[in-house]
Design an enzyme around this catalytic site. Sequence first.
Site, PDB file in Angstrom:
ATOM      1  N   GLY A   3      -3.475  41.483  58.178  1.00 16.36           N
ATOM      2  CA  GLY A   3      -2.832  41.421  56.859  1.00 16.36           C
ATOM      3  C   GLY A   3      -2.446  40.009  56.460  1.00 16.36           C
ATOM      4  N   CYS A   4      -1.929  39.261  57.417  1.00 13.92           N
ATOM      5  CA  CYS A   4      -1.499  37.891  57.129  1.00 13.92           C
ATOM      6  C   CYS A   4      -2.690  36.986  56.846  1.00 13.92           C
ATOM      7  CB  CYS A   4      -0.662  37.354  58.288  1.00 13.92           C
ATOM      8  SG  CYS A   4       0.856  38.322  58.527  1.00 13.92           S
ATOM      9  N   THR A   5      -3.798  37.240  57.520  1.00 10.84           N
ATOM     10  CA  THR A   5      -5.014  36.468  57.269  1.00 10.84           C
ATOM     11  C   THR A   5      -5.560  36.786  55.877  1.00 10.84           C
ATOM     12  OG1 THR A   5      -5.520  36.358  59.619  1.00 10.84           O
ATOM     13  CG2 THR A   5      -7.352  35.989  58.101  1.00 10.84           C
TER      14      THR A   5
END
Length: 158
Positions: free
Chosen positions: A43-45
Amino acid sequence: MVKQGDQAPDFTLSDQNGHQVTLSELRGEPVVLYFYPKADTPGCTTQACGIRDHGAEYERGGTRVLGVSPDPVATIRKFADKYTLDFELLADENHEVAELYGVWGEKKMYGKTYMGVQRATFVIDPEGKVAKVFPKVSPKTHDELVLEALGELDFEPA
């Protein structure tokens, strides 16, 4: 959580290159301050690469993007290098800034409860006031929401 209309709490953190970034020194330009749980996770990527891919749109409005996670500098450096992230990522290892903004809290995953960063984004106006808050923002729709808000707020470029 910090609310729309509040003065954005000031802080100083190290970026992925080890340089100190102080929020109050960015007055005069709008800032998108986003908190993400952990570098180099799916998700952060997705969220970080979305910001990278929309970089020209953020720059057009003179907006500075700052991503904050509880990762150490070395980890965010690897993350930035791996995905060619050309904006500032800040290391909040002791989660002091996350706590200041009200985004450090209890999370649950796979039946486990733990403390961590709640994904949230704050748009800060050139005078240092919080102009918009996006709590629990989805990584997939983050840029669409934030860029739309920046367009509606129509800050004067620095």
